[in-house]
Design an enzyme around this catalytic site. Structure first.
Site, PDB file in Angstrom:
ATOM      1  N   GLU A  13       1.722   1.248  -5.526  1.00  0.00           N
ATOM      2  CA  GLU A  13       0.765   0.165  -5.286  1.00  0.00           C
ATOM      3  C   GLU A  13       0.461   0.032  -3.800  1.00  0.00           C
ATOM      4  O   GLU A  13      -0.666  -0.246  -3.401  1.00  0.00           O
ATOM      5  CB  GLU A  13       1.309  -1.164  -5.836  1.00  0.00           C
ATOM      6  CG  GLU A  13       1.419  -1.203  -7.355  1.00  0.00           C
ATOM      7  CD  GLU A  13       0.064  -1.143  -8.057  1.00  0.00           C
ATOM      8  OE1 GLU A  13      -0.716  -0.222  -7.753  1.00  0.00           O
ATOM      9  OE2 GLU A  13      -0.182  -1.992  -8.920  1.00  0.00           O
ATOM     10  N   THR A  64      -9.295  -1.871  -5.110  1.00  0.00           N
ATOM     11  CA  THR A  64      -8.388  -3.011  -4.924  1.00  0.00           C
ATOM     12  C   THR A  64      -8.260  -3.352  -3.447  1.00  0.00           C
ATOM     13  O   THR A  64      -8.248  -4.518  -3.065  1.00  0.00           O
ATOM     14  CB  THR A  64      -7.004  -2.689  -5.523  1.00  0.00           C
ATOM     15  OG1 THR A  64      -7.184  -2.437  -6.914  1.00  0.00           O
ATOM     16  CG2 THR A  64      -6.040  -3.846  -5.362  1.00  0.00           C
TER      17      THR A  64
HETATM   18  N1  HSE Z   1      -2.798  -8.742  -8.007  1.00  0.00           N
HETATM   19  C1  HSE Z   1      -3.559  -7.599  -7.603  1.00  0.00           C
HETATM   20  C2  HSE Z   1      -4.885  -8.061  -7.030  1.00  0.00           C
HETATM   21  C3  HSE Z   1      -3.783  -6.722  -8.794  1.00  0.00           C
HETATM   22  O1  HSE Z   1      -5.513  -8.907  -7.654  1.00  0.00           O
HETATM   23  O2  HSE Z   1      -5.273  -7.598  -5.948  1.00  0.00           O
HETATM   24  C4  HSE Z   1      -4.640  -5.528  -8.501  1.00  0.00           C
HETATM   25  O3  HSE Z   1      -3.900  -4.378  -8.492  1.00  0.00           O
END
Ligand code: HSE
Length: 310
Positions: free
Chosen positions: A131, A183
């Site tokens: 991530e 993201t």
């Molecule tokens: N919690 C994260 C976001 C999830 O909203 O950026 C996306 O991978």
């Protein structure tokens, strides 16, 4: 002694945030799922191949599954090597936990193959490296439900404190408009400070949502699916967002919002019939906008990463 050297697993898509719980709530879905085949060998090192056509890097240090497995390999006896074959069915940049499925799937598969030397918390720790590579920040709201299934609450990542929440049966309709939202970009645009009155409203909603899941109170779940902090900023990136939410709720959906960082939008429903009506509404809205979609009508995945062939 190890009895086999190859297994194939399915790593489920996930809906992170669940509207009000930015970075702390997530749910695993039964569809779609990535398929990964892992082989352990006595040859040191990590070899990655992709059978999909997304053009993702196969250099371990530049691949989310790769960096996660490399983190795990640092804690395995020297000389342990893996070959990993990935078939992505969860489109990268969809908001359905694509990077988490690769990262979590790889380490969970390796752990199953090695007969579980690591705990689920260790696996989350390794997979958060994926991530970090994908979005610039470690977060576990896709990874934890991907590994363990169901709905998870990430109370803290330093130290890791993950709670699995019970929930009543839910039908989930997800539309993925075929546009890409990275993201990292969707995080970049967020405001760094939150007015106290918004924080108070958000805390009420998060607590209400958790209580709603635990008490199987569908109305409370619906009332609590409100986000006054992230959604007003991110929804601007998603054509049709307000219309989807409004019309799906009018049709009886409990509520919903952006899945993860988008562009997918999810709706929770008590009945399958409503989930299917919601699907038609989503189709109608995006047909009118001239935007192609993929739509899933699915349910909550209770198992997380699972072996499909050994
Ligand atoms: N919690 C994260 C976001 C999830 O909203 O950026 C996306 O991978």
């Amino acid at each position: 002694m190890k009895s086999k050297n190859t297994i194939t697993i399915a790593a489920p898509a996930t809906v992170a945030n669940l509207v009000c719980g930015f970075d702390i709530l997530g749910m695993a879905l039964n569809e779609p799922a990535d398929i990964m085949k892992i082989t352990v060998s006595d040859k040191p090192g990590l070899k990655i191949t992709h059978t999909d056509d997304y053009g993702l890097s196969t250099v371990p240090e530049k691949n989310v599954a790769g960096v996660s497995l490399l983190a795990m390999m640092e804690e395995l006896p020297a000389g342990t090597g893996f070959e990993l074959e990935i078939c992505k069915n969860i489109m990268p940049g969809s908001g359905l936990g694509s990077s988490a499925a690769s990262a979590a799937g790889a380490v969970a598969a390796a752990n199953l193959l090695l007969e579980k030397p690591f705990s689920e918390s260790d696996l989350v720790r390794f997979a958060m490296n994926g991530e970090k590579l994908a979005s610039g920040v470690k977060h576990a709201d896709n990874i934890a439900p991907c590994i363990s299934g169901g709905i998870t609450l990430i109370r803290s990542i330093h130290p890791l404190d993950i709670i699995s929440l019970p929930a009543p049966p839910l039908y989930v309709t997800v539309v993925h408009p075929q546009i890409e939202v990275k993201t990292s970009d969707a995080r970049q645009i967020l405001r760094k400070e939150v007015p106290l009155k918004n924080a108070i409203r958000q805390w009420g909603n998060i607590a209400g949502l958790v209580a709603g899941f635990m008490q199987s109170d569908y109305d409370l779940i619906g009332r609590s699916l409100e986000d006054v902090i992230i959604e007003p900023v991110r929804s601007i990136l998603i054509p049709g967002f307000d219309d989807v939410k409004k019309r799906c709720k009018e049709a009886g959906a409990l509520g919903g919002g952006i899945s993860g960082s988008g562009p997918s939008i999810f709706m929770l429903n008590k009945e399958e019939k409503t989930a299917l009506e919601v699907r038609s509404i989503m189709e109608d809205i995006y047909n009118t906008l001239g935007i192609e979609t993929r739509i899933y009508v699915t349910t909550m995945n209770q198992k997380g990463v699972k072996i499909i062939n050994d």
